[in-house]
Write a protein that holds these residues in place. Structure first.
Motif, PDB file in Angstrom:
ATOM      1  N   PHE A  92       6.942  -5.133  -4.415  1.00 45.66           N
ATOM      2  CA  PHE A  92       7.833  -5.037  -3.264  1.00 45.66           C
ATOM      3  C   PHE A  92       7.846  -3.600  -2.751  1.00 45.66           C
ATOM      4  CE2 PHE A  92      10.755  -3.653  -6.573  1.00 45.66           C
ATOM      5  CZ  PHE A  92      11.469  -2.633  -5.942  1.00 45.66           C
ATOM      6  N   ARG A  93       8.197  -3.477  -1.478  1.00 48.79           N
ATOM      7  CA  ARG A  93       8.369  -2.162  -0.859  1.00 48.79           C
ATOM      8  C   ARG A  93       9.598  -2.226   0.032  1.00 48.79           C
ATOM      9  NH1 ARG A  93       3.781  -1.082   2.854  1.00 48.79           N
ATOM     10  NH2 ARG A  93       4.951  -2.514   4.172  1.00 48.79           N
ATOM     11  N   ASP A 156       1.237   2.714  -8.924  1.00 48.92           N
ATOM     12  CA  ASP A 156       0.036   2.758  -8.097  1.00 48.92           C
ATOM     13  C   ASP A 156      -0.489   1.338  -7.891  1.00 48.92           C
ATOM     14  OD1 ASP A 156       0.222   5.462  -7.927  1.00 48.92           O
ATOM     15  OD2 ASP A 156      -1.483   5.919  -9.228  1.00 48.92           O
ATOM     16  N   ALA A 157      -0.357   0.520  -8.925  1.00 48.13           N
ATOM     17  CA  ALA A 157      -0.812  -0.864  -8.823  1.00 48.13           C
ATOM     18  C   ALA A 157       0.042  -1.645  -7.825  1.00 48.13           C
ATOM     19  CB  ALA A 157      -0.767  -1.542 -10.195  1.00 48.13           C
ATOM     20  N   LEU A 162       0.413  -4.157  -2.406  1.00 51.52           N
ATOM     21  CA  LEU A 162       1.036  -4.278  -1.086  1.00 51.52           C
ATOM     22  C   LEU A 162       0.017  -4.053   0.024  1.00 51.52           C
ATOM     23  CD1 LEU A 162       4.314  -2.441  -2.017  1.00 51.52           C
ATOM     24  CD2 LEU A 162       4.221  -4.758  -1.070  1.00 51.52           C
ATOM     25  N   ARG A 163      -0.860  -3.047  -0.157  1.00 49.71           N
ATOM     26  CA  ARG A 163      -1.890  -2.805   0.857  1.00 49.71           C
ATOM     27  C   ARG A 163      -2.828  -4.002   0.970  1.00 49.71           C
ATOM     28  NH1 ARG A 163      -2.062   2.270  -1.673  1.00 49.71           N
ATOM     29  NH2 ARG A 163      -4.024   1.707  -2.717  1.00 49.71           N
ATOM     30  N   HIS A 184      11.814  -4.853   4.145  1.00 49.92           N
ATOM     31  CA  HIS A 184      11.336  -5.212   2.816  1.00 49.92           C
ATOM     32  C   HIS A 184      10.019  -5.964   2.945  1.00 49.92           C
ATOM     33  CE1 HIS A 184      15.499  -4.791   0.990  1.00 49.92           C
ATOM     34  NE2 HIS A 184      15.751  -4.832   2.287  1.00 49.92           N
ATOM     35  N   SER A 185       9.083  -5.674   2.051  1.00 51.53           N
ATOM     36  CA  SER A 185       7.839  -6.433   1.951  1.00 51.53           C
ATOM     37  C   SER A 185       7.683  -6.914   0.513  1.00 51.53           C
ATOM     38  CB  SER A 185       6.623  -5.566   2.319  1.00 51.53           C
ATOM     39  OG  SER A 185       6.716  -5.082   3.624  1.00 51.53           O
ATOM     40  N   GLN A 186       7.041  -8.052   0.354  1.00 50.08           N
ATOM     41  CA  GLN A 186       6.859  -8.617  -0.990  1.00 50.08           C
ATOM     42  C   GLN A 186       5.528  -9.344  -1.065  1.00 50.08           C
ATOM     43  OE1 GLN A 186      10.293 -10.626  -2.901  1.00 50.08           O
ATOM     44  NE2 GLN A 186       8.946 -12.394  -3.063  1.00 50.08           N
TER      45      GLN A 186
END
Length: 315
Positions: A92-93, A156-157, A162-163, A184-186
Motif C-alpha cells: 500500500f501507499r 523497497d519490495a 506498487l510501481r 491510497h493505493s493497494q
C-alpha cells in the motif's frame, strides 16, 4: 522476532463496486453519528455497516451486531465481496493528493502474530470492538506497526510492487473521506519468492506497535475466548494473528505535510478520536497520525474457514 504471514481475505469486487472510495471508511468513524449517516448514504455496501452498524428503532441488545454479519453474508452471496483464491500480502501507499512524489509513505498489509506485538501497557479495549469481531468473524480495521528495515528488503519490495501494479493498471486508488487529502493505493502480491523474502525480512527486524491498540486488544480477547471454547489453537490459526499495516520506522512525509487546517477538517468530519489517538502516540501534522488506516480495504478472517462460506454453500 516477529512473524508476518500472507492470507486470503475477502475484498470488494471492483466488477460490482465501481470505486473503493465509495465503500471504505475511516477507522474511527464510529465516534461521529453524522459521519456514519453520510457513509451509509455513500453506498449500500459501505463497510460502515460492519464496523459501526447504527441502531434502528426497536433494536434489542445484539441486533446491530447480527445485522453486520447479515450484510457480509449478503455481499458475499451477491458477489460484492469476493474471497481471494490464494494467500498474498498487499503493498500500500499513502500520499498527499496532488502532492509531490516524496510526500508519501508505503508498506505492507500482512497478518502479524499477536504475541509479537503486545505492549507492556496493553489497553483494556472497547467492548464493541470485540463484539463486532465475534459477530462477523472478520477484522477490517488494521493496527499499525513500524518495522526496522536496514537493507531495504522490506519496503523497497513494496515500492517495486506498487510501481508494477500501476504499470499493469492494477492499483486501486482511494481518497479518504470527502476531503481528498490522502490518496491510497493497494496492490496484491502473491509471488511466492517476494512473499517469502518480505516475511523473512520482517522476522529479522524489530517490530513496534505505533497506533490502533484497541483493535489489537479486541483481537487478543477474541483469540483467548476462542481458545477457551475450542481448546489450544494451532500456531497457524488465523486468530493468533492480527490484521496489520506494516510501515517503516519513520512516518511518511505525506502525513507530516498535512496542515493544521486539513487536520481540523478531518476532525470535524470524523470526530476527535483520531486526533486523541495521534496525541497519545506523538501526533504530527496538526494531530493527524500516519499512516491513516481505512476499514474495508481488507476483510481478514479470524477463523478458518469463514463461517458464512458454509452457510452460502448450503443455501
Amino acid at each position: 522476532m516477529a512473524k508476518a504471514i500472507p492470507f486470503a481475505p475477502l475484498r470488494y469486487n471492483l466488477d460490482h463496486v465501481s470505486s473503493l472510495a465509495e465503500v471504505v471508511a475511516p477507522a474511527e468513524c464510529g465516534a461521529c453519528e453524522d459521519a456514519i449517516n453520510r457513509l451509509y448514504k455513500r453506498h449500500p455496501a459501505n463497510v460502515v455497516r460492519v464496523i459501526a452498524n447504527r441502531s434502528e428503532p426497536g433494536d434489542e441488545a445484539n441486533d446491530r451486531f447480527e445485522r453486520a454479519t447479515e450484510f457480509i453474508e449478503q455481499w458475499v452471496s451477491e458477489g460484492v465481496l469476493r474471497r481471494d483464491d490464494s494467500d498474498a500480502i498487499y503493498a500500500f501507499r499513502q500520499r498527499i493528493a496532488n502532492g509531490e512524489p516524496s510526500d508519501e509513505t508505503f508498506g505492507w498489509i500482512v497478518g502479524l502474530r499477536i504475541d509479537d506485538l503486545l505492549p507492556a501497557d496493553m489497553p483494556v479495549g472497547d467492548v464493541d470492538d470485540l463484539r463486532w469481531i465475534e459477530a462477523t468473524e472478520v477484522a477490517t480495521v488494521p493496527v499499525v506497526a513500524a518495522c526496522t528495515d536496514a537493507d531495504g528488503s522490506v519496503f523497497d519490495a513494496a515500492s517495486a510492487a506498487l510501481r508494477a501494479g500501476e504499470d499493469a493498471a492494477e492499483s486501486a486508488e482511494i481518497e479518504i473521506g470527502d476531503l481528498g487529502v490522502i490518496a491510497h493505493s493497494q496492490v496484491r502480491v502473491d509471488d511466492p519468492e517476494t512473499v517469502r523474502a518480505v516475511c523473512e525480512a520482517v522476522r529479522s527486524g524489530t517490530i513496534r506497535l505505533q497506533t490502533r491498540q484497541h483493535p489489537l486488544a479486541a483481537a487478543v480477547k477474541f483469540r483467548d475466548h476462542l481458545a477457551e471454547s475450542v481448546g489450544e489453537l494451532p500456531e497457524d490459526h488465523p486468530a493468533n494473528y492480527v490484521l496489520a499495516m506494516l510501515v517503516g520506522g519513520k512516518r511518511g512525509a505525506a502525513v507530516a505535510a498535512l496542515s493544521a487546517e486539513d487536520a481540523g477538517e478531518f476532525e470535524a468530519e470524523f470526530g476527535d478520536r483520531q486526533s486523541r489517538q495521534a496525541e497519545a502516540s506523538g501526533g504530527i501534522g496538526g494531530g493527524l497520525p500516519g499512516p491513516v488506516p481505512l476499514a474495508g480495504c481488507i476483510f481478514y478472517p479470524v477463523v478458518a474457514p469463514f463461517r458464512f462460506d458454509a452457510n452460502i454453500a448450503s443455501s
